[in-house]
Scaffold this motif. Sequence first.
Motif, PDB file in Angstrom:
ATOM      1  N   TRP A  23      -2.979  11.361  -1.140  1.00 36.44           N
ATOM      2  CA  TRP A  23      -1.632  11.022  -0.650  1.00 36.44           C
ATOM      3  C   TRP A  23      -1.738  10.130   0.583  1.00 36.44           C
ATOM      4  O   TRP A  23      -1.042   9.095   0.688  1.00 36.44           O
ATOM      5  N   GLU A  24      -2.596  10.493   1.522  1.00 36.33           N
ATOM      6  CA  GLU A  24      -2.764   9.715   2.747  1.00 36.33           C
ATOM      7  C   GLU A  24      -3.245   8.295   2.437  1.00 36.33           C
ATOM      8  O   GLU A  24      -2.702   7.308   2.954  1.00 36.33           O
ATOM      9  N   LEU A  25      -4.258   8.188   1.592  1.00 36.70           N
ATOM     10  CA  LEU A  25      -4.809   6.872   1.248  1.00 36.70           C
ATOM     11  C   LEU A  25      -3.801   6.023   0.491  1.00 36.70           C
ATOM     12  O   LEU A  25      -3.709   4.807   0.702  1.00 36.70           O
ATOM     13  N   PHE A  26      -3.041   6.662  -0.389  1.00 31.24           N
ATOM     14  CA  PHE A  26      -2.028   5.918  -1.136  1.00 31.24           C
ATOM     15  C   PHE A  26      -1.004   5.281  -0.194  1.00 31.24           C
ATOM     16  O   PHE A  26      -0.646   4.104  -0.339  1.00 31.24           O
ATOM     17  N   CYS A  27      -0.540   6.056   0.790  1.00 26.50           N
ATOM     18  CA  CYS A  27       0.451   5.526   1.740  1.00 26.50           C
ATOM     19  C   CYS A  27      -0.142   4.414   2.593  1.00 26.50           C
ATOM     20  O   CYS A  27       0.536   3.405   2.888  1.00 26.50           O
ATOM     21  N   LEU A  28      -1.409   4.561   2.998  1.00 24.22           N
ATOM     22  CA  LEU A  28      -2.047   3.532   3.830  1.00 24.22           C
ATOM     23  C   LEU A  28      -2.303   2.261   3.034  1.00 24.22           C
ATOM     24  O   LEU A  28      -2.060   1.142   3.529  1.00 24.22           O
ATOM     25  N   MET A  29      -2.787   2.387   1.813  1.00 25.27           N
ATOM     26  CA  MET A  29      -3.149   1.223   1.012  1.00 25.27           C
ATOM     27  C   MET A  29      -1.930   0.452   0.525  1.00 25.27           C
ATOM     28  O   MET A  29      -1.979  -0.760   0.367  1.00 25.27           O
ATOM     29  N   THR A  30      -0.846   1.142   0.273  1.00 23.44           N
ATOM     30  CA  THR A  30       0.364   0.478  -0.228  1.00 23.44           C
ATOM     31  C   THR A  30       1.324   0.086   0.888  1.00 23.44           C
ATOM     32  O   THR A  30       2.324  -0.592   0.624  1.00 23.44           O
ATOM     33  N   GLY A  31       1.034   0.524   2.128  1.00 19.70           N
ATOM     34  CA  GLY A  31       1.957   0.240   3.221  1.00 19.70           C
ATOM     35  C   GLY A  31       3.302   0.912   3.036  1.00 19.70           C
ATOM     36  O   GLY A  31       4.339   0.342   3.410  1.00 19.70           O
TER      37      GLY A  31
END
Length: 258
Positions: A23-31
């Motif tokens: 979840w954290e990486l998804f939000c960071l990678m997609t902005g």
Amino acid sequence: MFGIDVRQKAWSAGLIVLFFLAWELFCLMTGMSDLVLPRPSQVFVTLVQRFPVLWPHIVQTLATTMFGFVLGVALGVALGAIIGVSKTAYDTCYPLLIGFSSIPKVAVVPIFVLWFGSGTLPAVLTALSICFFPIVVNIATGLATTEPELEDVLKALGASKLDILWNVGLPRTMPFFFASLKVAISYAFVGAVLSETVASNRGIGNVMMTASSNFNVPLVFAGLFVLAGLGVALYVVFSLIEGQVTGWATRKNDVIAT
């Protein structure tokens, strides 16, 4: 046996951690915008920072939920016992119960507010009305599965219907009962929070509604995390009690797992 259980718990904990990392990486990678989906780290920071403010609301929601849950369990056990032992009660009450459980509880909350005003009581009644149906169904099912041959033998030995119900029927419903408790406690939280969003100025539901109107999405998710944590904690408590009370019902599974 113990090693297998520890490994299973470790795998479960690892998957939960992996979920939050993804979840954290998804939000960071997609902005991803915080207004759409905040990162778990933001939610946890918000939860820690606002915890002193949230604590009274957590206590309110927990107390309301548990009060409605206890009343729902008492009502559910009583109705389930009546329906389980009486064919007439089954034919009369069961259709009414199914009809009542089919009504969306969001439509019931305004009626409770109209009758009792806003505040704690509508939340308690909503939690009660949404959680007692699984109790009724499982208690009635457990009693209905008592073998007629066993009842005939006990009657031949001089046991009354009350004796059979108390000494055989109700103990045999314990696995059904605890299974329904773990479902009903989640329903009770849903009912209490639903009522708090509509007819209360206290509770996690009210906090989430206020935060949503102020576009404070991390606080909304913090409220969701609190509710999830409370639900999981109570689920674990009931599971531990279930293991002590109904260990005889899972002994076969334990032997197989060994």
